[in-house]
Design an enzyme around this catalytic site. Structure first.
Site, PDB file in Angstrom:
ATOM      1  N   ALA A 225       0.815  -1.227   0.000  1.00  0.00           N
ATOM      2  CA  ALA A 225       0.000   0.000   0.000  1.00  0.00           C
ATOM      3  C   ALA A 225       0.845   1.272   0.000  1.00  0.00           C
ATOM      4  O   ALA A 225       0.403   2.303   0.501  1.00  0.00           O
ATOM      5  CB  ALA A 225      -0.948  -0.017   1.188  1.00  0.00           C
TER       6      ALA A 225
ATOM      7  N   ARG B  92       2.300   2.580  -2.940  1.00  0.00           N
ATOM      8  CA  ARG B  92       2.139   3.298  -4.219  1.00  0.00           C
ATOM      9  C   ARG B  92       1.040   2.628  -5.043  1.00  0.00           C
ATOM     10  O   ARG B  92       0.576   1.533  -4.708  1.00  0.00           O
ATOM     11  CB  ARG B  92       3.453   3.342  -5.017  1.00  0.00           C
ATOM     12  CG  ARG B  92       3.934   2.012  -5.487  1.00  0.00           C
ATOM     13  CD  ARG B  92       5.074   2.102  -6.510  1.00  0.00           C
ATOM     14  NE  ARG B  92       5.489   0.760  -6.854  1.00  0.00           N
ATOM     15  CZ  ARG B  92       6.432   0.073  -6.211  1.00  0.00           C
ATOM     16  NH1 ARG B  92       7.083   0.617  -5.210  1.00  0.00           N
ATOM     17  NH2 ARG B  92       6.721  -1.165  -6.585  1.00  0.00           N
TER      18      ARG B  92
ATOM     19  N   VAL C 204       6.381 -10.031   1.299  1.00  0.00           N
ATOM     20  CA  VAL C 204       5.321 -11.032   1.523  1.00  0.00           C
ATOM     21  C   VAL C 204       5.766 -12.442   1.150  1.00  0.00           C
ATOM     22  O   VAL C 204       5.133 -13.417   1.523  1.00  0.00           O
ATOM     23  CB  VAL C 204       4.008 -10.696   0.767  1.00  0.00           C
ATOM     24  CG1 VAL C 204       3.389  -9.410   1.266  1.00  0.00           C
ATOM     25  CG2 VAL C 204       4.215 -10.663  -0.732  1.00  0.00           C
TER      26      VAL C 204
ATOM     27  N   TYR D 116       1.897 -14.539 -15.307  1.00  0.00           N
ATOM     28  CA  TYR D 116       1.084 -13.518 -14.618  1.00  0.00           C
ATOM     29  C   TYR D 116      -0.397 -13.719 -14.950  1.00  0.00           C
ATOM     30  O   TYR D 116      -1.245 -13.772 -14.049  1.00  0.00           O
ATOM     31  CB  TYR D 116       1.576 -12.140 -15.052  1.00  0.00           C
ATOM     32  CG  TYR D 116       0.799 -10.951 -14.550  1.00  0.00           C
ATOM     33  CD1 TYR D 116       0.975 -10.479 -13.256  1.00  0.00           C
ATOM     34  CD2 TYR D 116      -0.088 -10.270 -15.386  1.00  0.00           C
ATOM     35  CE1 TYR D 116       0.286  -9.362 -12.801  1.00  0.00           C
ATOM     36  CE2 TYR D 116      -0.778  -9.157 -14.943  1.00  0.00           C
ATOM     37  CZ  TYR D 116      -0.593  -8.707 -13.654  1.00  0.00           C
ATOM     38  OH  TYR D 116      -1.276  -7.592 -13.214  1.00  0.00           O
TER      39      TYR D 116
ATOM     40  N   LYS E  39      -3.316 -14.883 -12.285  1.00  0.00           N
ATOM     41  CA  LYS E  39      -4.462 -14.001 -12.022  1.00  0.00           C
ATOM     42  C   LYS E  39      -5.775 -14.756 -12.287  1.00  0.00           C
ATOM     43  O   LYS E  39      -6.775 -14.524 -11.593  1.00  0.00           O
ATOM     44  CB  LYS E  39      -4.380 -12.733 -12.863  1.00  0.00           C
ATOM     45  CG  LYS E  39      -3.230 -11.792 -12.460  1.00  0.00           C
ATOM     46  CD  LYS E  39      -3.410 -11.217 -11.078  1.00  0.00           C
ATOM     47  CE  LYS E  39      -2.472 -10.050 -10.808  1.00  0.00           C
ATOM     48  NZ  LYS E  39      -2.578  -9.527  -9.433  1.00  0.00           N
TER      49      LYS E  39
HETATM   50  N1  LIG Z   1      -0.711  -1.221 -12.705  1.00  0.00           N
HETATM   51  C1  LIG Z   1      -1.511  -1.841 -13.569  1.00  0.00           C
HETATM   52  O1  LIG Z   1      -1.643  -1.440 -14.731  1.00  0.00           O
HETATM   53  C2  LIG Z   1      -2.290  -3.056 -13.132  1.00  0.00           C
HETATM   54  C3  LIG Z   1      -3.215  -3.608 -14.024  1.00  0.00           C
HETATM   55  C4  LIG Z   1      -3.939  -4.728 -13.637  1.00  0.00           C
HETATM   56  C5  LIG Z   1      -3.752  -5.269 -12.379  1.00  0.00           C
HETATM   57  N2  LIG Z   1      -2.833  -4.714 -11.535  1.00  0.00           N
HETATM   58  C6  LIG Z   1      -2.655  -5.323 -10.233  1.00  0.00           C
HETATM   59  O2  LIG Z   1      -2.814  -4.343  -9.226  1.00  0.00           O
HETATM   60  C7  LIG Z   1      -1.995  -4.658  -8.107  1.00  0.00           C
HETATM   61  C8  LIG Z   1      -1.132  -3.458  -7.742  1.00  0.00           C
HETATM   62  O3  LIG Z   1      -0.307  -3.132  -8.826  1.00  0.00           O
HETATM   63  P1  LIG Z   1       0.323  -1.658  -8.985  1.00  0.00           P
HETATM   64  O4  LIG Z   1       0.788  -1.583 -10.399  1.00  0.00           O
HETATM   65  O5  LIG Z   1      -0.608  -0.666  -8.440  1.00  0.00           O
HETATM   66  O6  LIG Z   1       1.528  -1.595  -7.961  1.00  0.00           O
HETATM   67  P2  LIG Z   1       3.066  -2.065  -7.934  1.00  0.00           P
HETATM   68  O7  LIG Z   1       3.888  -1.065  -8.616  1.00  0.00           O
HETATM   69  O8  LIG Z   1       3.136  -3.494  -8.367  1.00  0.00           O
HETATM   70  O9  LIG Z   1       3.343  -1.951  -6.340  1.00  0.00           O
HETATM   71  C9  LIG Z   1       2.485  -2.490  -5.436  1.00  0.00           C
HETATM   72  C10 LIG Z   1       2.862  -2.256  -3.987  1.00  0.00           C
HETATM   73  O10 LIG Z   1       3.277  -3.520  -3.454  1.00  0.00           O
HETATM   74  C11 LIG Z   1       4.524  -3.416  -2.775  1.00  0.00           C
HETATM   75  N3  LIG Z   1       5.226  -4.688  -3.025  1.00  0.00           N
HETATM   76  C12 LIG Z   1       5.647  -5.187  -4.205  1.00  0.00           C
HETATM   77  N4  LIG Z   1       6.215  -6.398  -4.032  1.00  0.00           N
HETATM   78  C13 LIG Z   1       6.133  -6.665  -2.697  1.00  0.00           C
HETATM   79  C14 LIG Z   1       6.513  -7.752  -1.900  1.00  0.00           C
HETATM   80  N5  LIG Z   1       7.108  -8.839  -2.413  1.00  0.00           N
HETATM   81  N6  LIG Z   1       6.268  -7.720  -0.561  1.00  0.00           N
HETATM   82  C15 LIG Z   1       5.649  -6.639   0.001  1.00  0.00           C
HETATM   83  N7  LIG Z   1       5.239  -5.578  -0.716  1.00  0.00           N
HETATM   84  C16 LIG Z   1       5.485  -5.589  -2.053  1.00  0.00           C
HETATM   85  C17 LIG Z   1       5.193  -2.187  -3.399  1.00  0.00           C
HETATM   86  O11 LIG Z   1       6.139  -1.550  -2.544  1.00  0.00           O
HETATM   87  P3  LIG Z   1       7.684  -2.054  -2.480  1.00  0.00           P
HETATM   88  O12 LIG Z   1       8.200  -2.044  -3.885  1.00  0.00           O
HETATM   89  O13 LIG Z   1       8.359  -1.080  -1.568  1.00  0.00           O
HETATM   90  O14 LIG Z   1       7.651  -3.431  -1.919  1.00  0.00           O
HETATM   91  C18 LIG Z   1       3.971  -1.290  -3.630  1.00  0.00           C
HETATM   92  O15 LIG Z   1       3.604  -0.645  -2.410  1.00  0.00           O
HETATM   93  C19 LIG Z   1      -1.228  -5.915  -8.489  1.00  0.00           C
HETATM   94  O16 LIG Z   1      -1.891  -7.058  -8.018  1.00  0.00           O
HETATM   95  C20 LIG Z   1      -1.266  -5.888 -10.016  1.00  0.00           C
HETATM   96  O17 LIG Z   1      -1.131  -7.167 -10.598  1.00  0.00           O
HETATM   97  C21 LIG Z   1      -2.097  -3.617 -11.884  1.00  0.00           C
END
Ligand SMILES: NC(=O)c1ccc[n+]([C@@H]2O[C@H](COP(=O)([O-])OP(=O)(O)OC[C@H]3O[C@@H](n4cnc5c(N)ncnc54)[C@H](OP(=O)(O)O)[C@@H]3O)[C@@H](O)[C@H]2O)c1
Length: 255
Positions: free
Chosen positions: A15, A17, A65, A154, A158
């Protein structure tokens, strides 16, 4: 619209970003106390201050995690600090750094097993909470047969999350726990994946925007608002759903 979330206790993974941050921020604005995690200590400290600024209790911790033991210890402490549990949003994902089977293992660990793990840890507490709700962040990649290079695992994981959602909804509906998934399309935010694509591969960025009938990427807030609704008592008869939040990017009817 009052979502009736004031005083609820929520855990959100990842949470600091993007989508996870927007969800935790939205829940905090609605009056929820929030516990959250991410790997970077700096990111956790910043988010912690911002959530607490909204007048709720916020408990952030830096951890990965994938570390089963650290995750389990944190989750127990998070629920204890919150004083109970009503809402869980399982959001963390990965972009595998290696290819071949290693990518599949990494994706399985983070994009599927980690969701199973948090559900297993959360269900006993959710059973005791009022209006319990569990939301998994999936992706429209689950429904695509042509994914960008390196995203095959991925998409498959999902899809597994959406199956898990239905199974848990059926199993824990009798206990009053609602379990839903959301499937975003491309979401743009500074420092995120699509921001990198925007500068590194502008043609791919533009093609992803064109894929949506709305002709653009989503903002994290456009995902967070429907998630907050799903977490709320206003969605009291919605369980086992997979809500696409993709601006009609997927070219199939959503039965
Ligand atoms: N962005 C898109 O276009 C998109 C589209 C469809 C679905 N999603 C889904 O939406 C969700 C969020 O994606 P996002 O793009 O918003 O964010 P993101 O850039 O993937 O970052 C997500 C958050 O998770 C933390 N994080 C990442 N790996 C971690 C780990 N191993 N342990 C603990 N914390 C971790 C990150 O902080 P740290 O790096 O500091 O750990 C960050 O706060 C994901 O499930 C993704 O598959 C995203």
């Amino acid at each position: 619209m009052d979502l009736n979330l004031k005083g609820k206790r929520a855990v959100v993974t990842g949470a600091t970003r993007g989508i996870g941050y927007a969800i935790a921020h939205r829940l905090a604005r609605e009056g929820c106390d929030v516990a959250f995690c991410a790997r970077s200590q700096g990111g956790v400290d910043k988010a912690q201050a911002e959530f607490a600024n909204l007048g709720v209790r916020a408990f952030g911790q830096a951890l990965d995690v994938r570390d089963e033991s650290a995750f389990g210890t944190w989750f127990e402490a998070a629920v204890k600090n919150l004083g109970g549990l009503n809402i869980v949003v399982s959001n963390v994902s990965t972009r595998p750094t290696r290819g071949g089977e290693e990518a599949w293992r990494e994706s399985f660990e983070v994009d599927l097993l980690q969701h199973v793990r948090i559900a297993t840890a959360a269900i006993p507490y959710l059973k005791q909470g009022k209006d319990p709700s569990l939301v998994f962040i999936a992706s429209i990649a689950s429904g695509l047969t042509q994914l960008p290079p390196g995203e095959d695992a991925y998409g498959a994981m999902k899809a597994g999350v959406i199956s898990l959602t239905g199974q848990l909804a059926a199993k824990y509906g009798p206990a009053g726990i609602r379990v839903n998934a959301v499937s975003p399309g491309p979401v743009m935010f500074e420092g995120g994946f699509w921001d990198e694509v925007r500068t590194g591969a502008p043609q791919l960025f533009a093609a992803a925007a064109r894929l949506a009938a709305l002709g653009r990427h989503a903002t994290p807030e456009e995902v967070a608002d429907p998630v907050a609704f799903l977490c709320s008592p206003l969605a009291s008869y919605i369980t086992g759903a997979n809500l696409r939040i993709d601006g009609a990017a997927l070219k199939s009817a959503n039965f």
